[in-house]
Design a protein around this motif. Structure first.
Motif, PDB file in Angstrom:
ATOM      1  N   GLU A  78      -2.294  47.587  30.230  1.00 39.14           N
ATOM      2  CA  GLU A  78      -2.726  48.033  28.905  1.00 39.14           C
ATOM      3  C   GLU A  78      -3.187  46.857  28.056  1.00 39.14           C
ATOM      4  O   GLU A  78      -4.206  46.936  27.350  1.00 39.14           O
ATOM      5  CB  GLU A  78      -1.593  48.779  28.201  1.00 39.14           C
ATOM      6  CG  GLU A  78      -1.218  50.112  28.834  1.00 39.14           C
ATOM      7  CD  GLU A  78      -0.264  49.940  30.005  1.00 39.14           C
ATOM      8  OE1 GLU A  78       0.068  48.770  30.331  1.00 39.14           O
ATOM      9  OE2 GLU A  78       0.153  50.948  30.598  1.00 39.14           O
TER      10      GLU A  78
ATOM     11  N   SER B  54      -8.693  53.551  20.332  1.00 38.53           N
ATOM     12  CA  SER B  54      -7.605  54.510  20.517  1.00 38.53           C
ATOM     13  C   SER B  54      -7.986  55.619  21.480  1.00 38.53           C
ATOM     14  O   SER B  54      -7.191  56.001  22.355  1.00 38.53           O
ATOM     15  CB  SER B  54      -7.195  55.098  19.165  1.00 38.53           C
ATOM     16  OG  SER B  54      -8.293  55.747  18.547  1.00 38.53           O
ATOM     17  N   SER B  55      -9.209  56.152  21.371  1.00 33.46           N
ATOM     18  CA  SER B  55      -9.626  57.212  22.287  1.00 33.46           C
ATOM     19  C   SER B  55      -9.766  56.690  23.711  1.00 33.46           C
ATOM     20  O   SER B  55      -9.423  57.394  24.678  1.00 33.46           O
ATOM     21  CB  SER B  55     -10.953  57.830  21.818  1.00 33.46           C
ATOM     22  OG  SER B  55     -12.004  56.870  21.848  1.00 33.46           O
TER      23      SER B  55
ATOM     24  N   ASP C  80      -6.179  56.243  25.077  1.00 35.68           N
ATOM     25  CA  ASP C  80      -5.551  57.545  25.334  1.00 35.68           C
ATOM     26  C   ASP C  80      -6.092  58.188  26.608  1.00 35.68           C
ATOM     27  O   ASP C  80      -5.349  58.871  27.336  1.00 35.68           O
ATOM     28  CB  ASP C  80      -5.796  58.489  24.149  1.00 35.68           C
ATOM     29  CG  ASP C  80      -5.007  58.087  22.919  1.00 35.68           C
ATOM     30  OD1 ASP C  80      -4.038  57.319  23.062  1.00 35.68           O
ATOM     31  OD2 ASP C  80      -5.375  58.525  21.808  1.00 35.68           O
ATOM     32  N   GLU C  81      -7.348  57.947  26.899  1.00 32.56           N
ATOM     33  CA  GLU C  81      -7.955  58.546  28.086  1.00 32.56           C
ATOM     34  C   GLU C  81      -7.555  57.830  29.365  1.00 32.56           C
ATOM     35  O   GLU C  81      -7.188  58.476  30.360  1.00 32.56           O
ATOM     36  CB  GLU C  81      -9.478  58.535  27.939  1.00 32.56           C
ATOM     37  CG  GLU C  81     -10.237  59.052  29.150  1.00 32.56           C
ATOM     38  CD  GLU C  81      -9.967  60.524  29.420  1.00 32.56           C
ATOM     39  OE1 GLU C  81     -10.013  60.928  30.608  1.00 32.56           O
ATOM     40  OE2 GLU C  81      -9.725  61.274  28.442  1.00 32.56           O
TER      41      GLU C  81
ATOM     42  N   PRO D  20      -2.849  56.617  29.200  1.00 33.29           N
ATOM     43  CA  PRO D  20      -2.112  57.562  28.350  1.00 33.29           C
ATOM     44  C   PRO D  20      -0.627  57.273  28.243  1.00 33.29           C
ATOM     45  O   PRO D  20       0.028  57.770  27.321  1.00 33.29           O
ATOM     46  CB  PRO D  20      -2.365  58.904  29.041  1.00 33.29           C
ATOM     47  CG  PRO D  20      -2.609  58.551  30.479  1.00 33.29           C
ATOM     48  CD  PRO D  20      -3.338  57.248  30.442  1.00 33.29           C
TER      49      PRO D  20
ATOM     50  N   ASP E  60       2.594  49.712  17.395  1.00 33.26           N
ATOM     51  CA  ASP E  60       1.544  50.529  17.996  1.00 33.26           C
ATOM     52  C   ASP E  60       0.201  50.162  17.382  1.00 33.26           C
ATOM     53  O   ASP E  60       0.119  49.781  16.207  1.00 33.26           O
ATOM     54  CB  ASP E  60       1.827  52.013  17.766  1.00 33.26           C
ATOM     55  CG  ASP E  60       3.083  52.475  18.504  1.00 33.26           C
ATOM     56  OD1 ASP E  60       3.399  51.876  19.542  1.00 33.26           O
ATOM     57  OD2 ASP E  60       3.736  53.431  18.026  1.00 33.26           O
TER      58      ASP E  60
END
Length: 484
Positions: free
Chosen positions: A343, A400-401, A404-405, A408, A447
């Motif tokens: 990540e 962020s998108s 998340d994809e 996750p 976060d």
């Protein structure tokens, strides 16, 4: 080359001395630069394991040494109790083990060369000495026609020098020859006195030998196993507390690595490892000490640039490397230099495309981003992902998108989100009250918000954000450390 017998102290051949001087200092060694590098391995009176630095320059050696010292102090099973309260005997053993580790790191075998300084040799004793042999090729056998350093030693005027190992720091003056006055004596200040003045906030201008006289007094001792390296360090470690300790460590690492090997690894062999104007160490020198490779870059593995091969870091290091230069986008560290999660790697690479730090990138960069992360980057699949990540067709993909994809489960792993931090600065003038001590604090990894508002722009936080973009710091007594 001729071999150096085990436990045999011998002169360093002139050709190697000249090669080392060119490699480290360049064609012209300035007295002021050389003088700034002449200091012993000195520990702070206020922090048993903290090294002190007298002037700018030798941090390229002191900082990596300090990092390995801290690693070994905090995680060693040989230290009972609080590692910040170890006694002098434990500290000396810790120093020996750390130096042995660094020598083994740069060595391609179990062989190491320990460079020593003989203060009782005068220039008249050694000025005519010359040896055609070299310790640079690291050979272990000598032919019949070879002259070994041991044989040179038997007939050399240097055998008149005092060869007894020191058991304490000597308080002495070294008499040197001067062009204007052959009897000129330059007193060398005792390292303990230097440390005392330094801890009081001053930066003493100490007298030292010229670099020619210093190099004439160097000797070399070969160790053929890790056990022998450690044993010889235990016997001679007190010499490193004297005036030239930092240089002796540096020269030992250079000879152990091999002069020719370093030349093959650095980006520009003509560029000195120590800057001739400002006296700081190059990135190649720092990389050598923390990774064992003297490459000029900090990215993963090698890169091919239009046929030009640029060397990077080829294996993960036990000591990390962070720099403000990455924040300024002058360089980039990767996972082999600093340990990071998938990540964290994704966020770092995303930031390469988000050059202004706005939290989003153009859809035009999505395929390159996915390719850089080793995700499926075929055109048809990228188009599907683009429609999903940008449903309103604004032409952008937010961080962020994207996370998340493709990631996750970020934040659900065992990654520690809160941990202690400790800062070290060896320059007394940059420390509170002029005392070299660790400044402790606590770090919290938050976060990732859609928009990040920075309230703390201190250099130390900016530097740490190159690895942890959402880090928040709370320092003890609100003392924000200085990077200067």
């Amino acid at each position: 080359m001729a071999s150096v017998s085990a436990n045999q102290e011998a002169p360093i051949p002139n050709q190697d001395i000249e090669e080392i001087k060119r490699l480290l200092w360049g064609s012209d060694i300035k007295y002021d630069i050389f003088r700034r590098w002449t200091q012993g391995i000195l520990f702070s009176d206020d922090e048993p394991t903290a090294l002190t630095q007298l002037e700018g320059g030798p941090c390229a050696v002191i900082a990596p040494l300090q990092a390995f010292l801290l690693k070994n102090a905090m995680f060693s099973q040989n230290i009972n109790g609080n590692w910040r309260e170890i006694n002098g005997e434990q500290r000396q053993m810790l120093l020996c083990q750390t130096l042995a580790e660094m020598l083994s790191l740069v060595s391609s075998s179990d062989t190491a060369y320990l460079v020593q300084y003989q203060p009782n040799c005068t220039p008249n004793d050694v000025e005519h000495h010359h040896s055609p042999t070299s310790v640079n090729d690291h050979s272990t056998q000598s032919g019949e026609g070879d002259v070994t350093p041991a044989q040179v030693l038997e007939s050399s005027p240097l055998t008149n020098c005092n060869q007894n190992p020191k058991t304490s720091v000597d308080y002495q003056s070294v008499h040197t020859m001067d062009n204007a006055n052959d009897q000129l004596s330059k007193d060398i200040q005792c390292p303990n006195d230097i440390a005392e003045e330094f801890n009081n906030g001053s930066s003493p201008k100490k007298k030292c030998l010229s670099h020619e006289e210093f190099h004439l007094r160097l000797r070399c001792r070969k160790c053929s196993s890790k056990e022998e390296i450690l044993n010889q360090l235990k016997l001679h470690v007190s010499e490193l507390y004297d005036e030239y300790g930092v240089l002796l460590v540096l020269y030992s690492l250079i000879l152990t690595k091999g002069i020719e090997q370093i030349k093959n690894e650095v980006g520009d062999p003509c560029e000195a490892l120590i800057d001739g104007t400002h006296g700081y160490g190059s990135q190649s020198l720092v990389n050598l000490l923390i990774t064992g490779k003297a490459v000029s870059n900090v990215w993963d593995n090698d890169k091919d640039l239009s046929g030009l091969k640029l060397h990077g870091i080829t294996k993960k290091a036990t000591i990390g490397f962070l720099t403000l230069l990455e924040h300024l986008r002058y360089c980039e560290e990767k996972s082999l230099v600093i340990t990071e999660s998938p990540e964290a790697e994704a966020r770092r690479i995303f930031s390469n495309f988000d050059t202004e730090g706005r939290g989003f990138i153009s859809c035009d960069h999505l395929q390159d981003l996915m390719g850089a992360l080793n995700l499926v980057a075929e055109t048809e699949y990228v188009k599907i992902m683009q429609d999903k990540l940008d449903p309103e067709q604004l032409g952008i993909v937010t961080l962020s998108s994207f996370m998340d994809e493709f990631f996750p489960h970020e934040g659900q792993s065992d990654v520690v989100n809160r941990f202690p931090v400790m800062h070290y600065n060896g320059l007394g003038r940059s420390c509170p009250e002029g005392k070299v001590r660790y400044i402790t604090g606590e770090a919290t990894i938050l976060d990732m918000p859609e928009v990040q508002i920075l309230t703390d722009t201190s250099p130390i936080k900016t530097c740490l954000m190159t690895k942890w973009p959402t880090i928040e710091l709370k320092w003890q007594d609100n003392l924000i450390p200085s990077l200067n």
